[in-house]
Motif scaffolding. Sequence first.
Motif, PDB file in Angstrom:
ATOM      1  N   PRO A   1       0.840  -1.204   0.000  1.00  0.00           N
ATOM      2  CA  PRO A   1       0.000   0.000   0.000  1.00  0.00           C
ATOM      3  C   PRO A   1       0.871   1.248   0.000  1.00  0.00           C
ATOM      4  CG  PRO A   1      -0.808  -1.587   1.604  1.00  0.00           C
ATOM      5  CD  PRO A   1       0.517  -2.108   1.119  1.00  0.00           C
ATOM      6  N   PHE A   2       0.417   2.287  -0.687  1.00  0.00           N
ATOM      7  CA  PHE A   2       1.190   3.525  -0.786  1.00  0.00           C
ATOM      8  C   PHE A   2       1.302   4.192   0.576  1.00  0.00           C
ATOM      9  CE2 PHE A   2       1.771   8.039  -1.627  1.00  0.00           C
ATOM     10  CZ  PHE A   2       2.808   8.011  -2.540  1.00  0.00           C
ATOM     11  N   ASP A   3       2.505   4.571   0.952  1.00  0.00           N
ATOM     12  CA  ASP A   3       2.755   5.225   2.238  1.00  0.00           C
ATOM     13  C   ASP A   3       3.280   6.634   1.961  1.00  0.00           C
ATOM     14  OD1 ASP A   3       3.551   6.135   4.711  1.00  0.00           O
ATOM     15  OD2 ASP A   3       4.513   4.269   5.322  1.00  0.00           O
ATOM     16  N   PRO A   4       2.460   7.672   2.161  1.00  0.00           N
ATOM     17  CA  PRO A   4       2.885   9.038   1.847  1.00  0.00           C
ATOM     18  C   PRO A   4       3.983   9.576   2.754  1.00  0.00           C
ATOM     19  CG  PRO A   4       0.771   9.053   2.969  1.00  0.00           C
ATOM     20  CD  PRO A   4       1.086   7.617   2.679  1.00  0.00           C
ATOM     21  N   SER A   5       4.321   8.844   3.809  1.00  0.00           N
ATOM     22  CA  SER A   5       5.380   9.307   4.712  1.00  0.00           C
ATOM     23  C   SER A   5       6.758   8.828   4.277  1.00  0.00           C
ATOM     24  CB  SER A   5       5.098   8.822   6.140  1.00  0.00           C
ATOM     25  OG  SER A   5       5.225   7.397   6.224  1.00  0.00           O
ATOM     26  N   LEU A   6       6.801   7.903   3.313  1.00  0.00           N
ATOM     27  CA  LEU A   6       8.090   7.369   2.858  1.00  0.00           C
ATOM     28  C   LEU A   6       8.545   8.109   1.610  1.00  0.00           C
ATOM     29  CD1 LEU A   6       7.507   3.509   3.250  1.00  0.00           C
ATOM     30  CD2 LEU A   6       8.723   5.066   4.809  1.00  0.00           C
ATOM     31  N   PRO A   7       9.726   8.718   1.634  1.00  0.00           N
ATOM     32  CA  PRO A   7      10.204   9.445   0.462  1.00  0.00           C
ATOM     33  C   PRO A   7      10.577   8.495  -0.673  1.00  0.00           C
ATOM     34  CG  PRO A   7      11.922   9.332   2.128  1.00  0.00           C
ATOM     35  CD  PRO A   7      10.688   8.766   2.763  1.00  0.00           C
ATOM     36  N   ALA A   8      10.549   9.036  -1.885  1.00  0.00           N
ATOM     37  CA  ALA A   8      11.036   8.269  -3.035  1.00  0.00           C
ATOM     38  C   ALA A   8      12.566   8.265  -3.009  1.00  0.00           C
ATOM     39  CB  ALA A   8      10.541   8.896  -4.330  1.00  0.00           C
ATOM     40  N   THR A   9      13.156   7.188  -3.499  1.00  0.00           N
ATOM     41  CA  THR A   9      14.614   7.060  -3.545  1.00  0.00           C
ATOM     42  C   THR A   9      15.068   6.978  -4.992  1.00  0.00           C
ATOM     43  OG1 THR A   9      14.587   5.847  -1.435  1.00  0.00           O
ATOM     44  CG2 THR A   9      16.595   5.732  -2.752  1.00  0.00           C
TER      45      THR A   9
ATOM     46  N   LYS B   1     -15.089   3.500 -10.808  1.00  0.00           N
ATOM     47  CA  LYS B   1     -14.225   4.243  -9.897  1.00  0.00           C
ATOM     48  C   LYS B   1     -14.181   5.695 -10.350  1.00  0.00           C
ATOM     49  CE  LYS B   1     -11.536   3.334  -6.284  1.00  0.00           C
ATOM     50  NZ  LYS B   1     -12.024   2.644  -5.092  1.00  0.00           N
ATOM     51  N   PRO B   2     -14.543   6.649  -9.508  1.00  0.00           N
ATOM     52  CA  PRO B   2     -14.583   8.040  -9.955  1.00  0.00           C
ATOM     53  C   PRO B   2     -13.179   8.614 -10.172  1.00  0.00           C
ATOM     54  CG  PRO B   2     -14.992   7.901  -7.588  1.00  0.00           C
ATOM     55  CD  PRO B   2     -14.958   6.489  -8.098  1.00  0.00           C
ATOM     56  N   ARG B   3     -13.106   9.587 -11.061  1.00  0.00           N
ATOM     57  CA  ARG B   3     -11.858  10.325 -11.285  1.00  0.00           C
ATOM     58  C   ARG B   3     -11.704  11.330 -10.148  1.00  0.00           C
ATOM     59  NH1 ARG B   3     -10.316  15.206 -13.975  1.00  0.00           N
ATOM     60  NH2 ARG B   3      -8.391  15.013 -15.210  1.00  0.00           N
ATOM     61  N   THR B   4     -10.614  11.227  -9.413  1.00  0.00           N
ATOM     62  CA  THR B   4     -10.368  12.124  -8.288  1.00  0.00           C
ATOM     63  C   THR B   4      -9.001  12.771  -8.455  1.00  0.00           C
ATOM     64  OG1 THR B   4      -9.293  10.438  -6.908  1.00  0.00           O
ATOM     65  CG2 THR B   4     -11.709  10.590  -6.788  1.00  0.00           C
ATOM     66  N   ASP B   5      -8.707  13.732  -7.593  1.00  0.00           N
ATOM     67  CA  ASP B   5      -7.404  14.382  -7.639  1.00  0.00           C
ATOM     68  C   ASP B   5      -6.286  13.371  -7.417  1.00  0.00           C
ATOM     69  OD1 ASP B   5      -6.005  17.105  -7.686  1.00  0.00           O
ATOM     70  OD2 ASP B   5      -5.225  16.266  -5.826  1.00  0.00           O
ATOM     71  N   ALA B   6      -6.531  12.372  -6.584  1.00  0.00           N
ATOM     72  CA  ALA B   6      -5.514  11.372  -6.278  1.00  0.00           C
ATOM     73  C   ALA B   6      -5.244  10.445  -7.454  1.00  0.00           C
ATOM     74  CB  ALA B   6      -5.922  10.551  -5.054  1.00  0.00           C
TER      75      ALA B   6
ATOM     76  N   TYR C   1      19.690   9.767  -4.089  1.00  0.00           N
ATOM     77  CA  TYR C   1      18.937  10.966  -3.718  1.00  0.00           C
ATOM     78  C   TYR C   1      17.578  10.542  -3.170  1.00  0.00           C
ATOM     79  CZ  TYR C   1      22.242  13.718  -6.570  1.00  0.00           C
ATOM     80  OH  TYR C   1      23.369  14.312  -7.088  1.00  0.00           O
ATOM     81  N   THR C   2      16.936  11.449  -2.462  1.00  0.00           N
ATOM     82  CA  THR C   2      15.557  11.242  -2.036  1.00  0.00           C
ATOM     83  C   THR C   2      14.710  12.415  -2.528  1.00  0.00           C
ATOM     84  OG1 THR C   2      15.839  12.376   0.096  1.00  0.00           O
ATOM     85  CG2 THR C   2      16.274  10.001   0.034  1.00  0.00           C
ATOM     86  N   SER C   3      13.400  12.207  -2.572  1.00  0.00           N
ATOM     87  CA  SER C   3      12.486  13.280  -2.966  1.00  0.00           C
ATOM     88  C   SER C   3      11.135  13.046  -2.326  1.00  0.00           C
ATOM     89  CB  SER C   3      12.349  13.335  -4.492  1.00  0.00           C
ATOM     90  OG  SER C   3      11.524  12.274  -4.961  1.00  0.00           O
ATOM     91  N   ARG C   4      10.216  13.941  -2.569  1.00  0.00           N
ATOM     92  CA  ARG C   4       8.842  13.766  -2.109  1.00  0.00           C
ATOM     93  C   ARG C   4       8.313  12.440  -2.647  1.00  0.00           C
ATOM     94  NH1 ARG C   4       4.621  16.980  -5.820  1.00  0.00           N
ATOM     95  NH2 ARG C   4       3.565  14.989  -5.470  1.00  0.00           N
ATOM     96  N   PRO C   5       7.419  11.763  -1.912  1.00  0.00           N
ATOM     97  CA  PRO C   5       6.894  10.470  -2.375  1.00  0.00           C
ATOM     98  C   PRO C   5       5.966  10.639  -3.569  1.00  0.00           C
ATOM     99  CG  PRO C   5       5.764  11.150  -0.384  1.00  0.00           C
ATOM    100  CD  PRO C   5       6.869  12.143  -0.598  1.00  0.00           C
ATOM    101  N   PHE C   6       5.951   9.646  -4.441  1.00  0.00           N
ATOM    102  CA  PHE C   6       5.033   9.633  -5.576  1.00  0.00           C
ATOM    103  C   PHE C   6       4.953   8.216  -6.110  1.00  0.00           C
ATOM    104  CE2 PHE C   6       9.245  10.607  -7.296  1.00  0.00           C
ATOM    105  CZ  PHE C   6       9.369   9.680  -8.330  1.00  0.00           C
ATOM    106  N   PHE C   7       3.985   7.994  -7.005  1.00  0.00           N
ATOM    107  CA  PHE C   7       3.852   6.712  -7.696  1.00  0.00           C
ATOM    108  C   PHE C   7       4.043   6.983  -9.177  1.00  0.00           C
ATOM    109  CE2 PHE C   7       1.273   3.506  -9.934  1.00  0.00           C
ATOM    110  CZ  PHE C   7       1.869   2.357  -9.452  1.00  0.00           C
TER     111      PHE C   7
END
Length: 249
Positions: free
Chosen positions: A3-11, A81-86, A27-33
Amino acid sequence: IKPFDPSLPATWYVVDRTGKKGLVATYTSRPFFCFHTINAWQETNQDGDTDIVAELVTFDTADFMHKLYYENLLSDSPHPKPRTDATCSSVSRFRLPAVPSSPNPESQELPEALLESASCKSLSPELPTMHSAYVTRKHRYMYAVADTGKSTLFDSIIKFDNESGETKVWCHHAQSPGEPIFVANPDGVEEDDGVLLSVALDGMTGKSYLLCLDARSLVELGRARVAGPVAFGFHGQHVPARGLPTGDY
């Protein structure tokens, strides 16, 4: 997949692709998928160091994957499934500053990959493509399918201009395009001189066709229809007839 964890940064890992230095930097950055990258290239910064600029399609979470479940893709699904900002994606550009020329094992604190821009979220692009001659070089134009909410899948093809921020869109009612393939004009000199090819599904007839667009303007040049539906693919390639060997295969 976890499951996506928004507290873990991308590497981010920088690996030497021409020599034997292996892992050069992390390097690290803000998390994303992310499903798909677009391009990356090197730039010399004002201090004389080498930066890597990377462009990719990012989602803020992994929620988009749930829209790809079969029951959600059905046009007559009672609970789509509705289209959402996420579930909307962006064209994101990151900068990895001052990439070292050789590994530095003594470095403890990881530097940050900086988000320089995020564009096109209202169009939610995916399956990005570009002129192949600009791979690992700074490019200007990116093409993709887009999800503007008019379908349970993709409903448009877009052209995004990195310099001006302008976006051109091809969209027709009940037409679902697949990944656009850029075919360069063999005699062209401009980056967007060519055509886009996409296998699209006509939702009114249930049959597919090969769509050809002018890559500069996204004006439709023609369609080659087939007698039934063609399954959506995720990646394709155009192979020119010019220069191919002849003979039996």
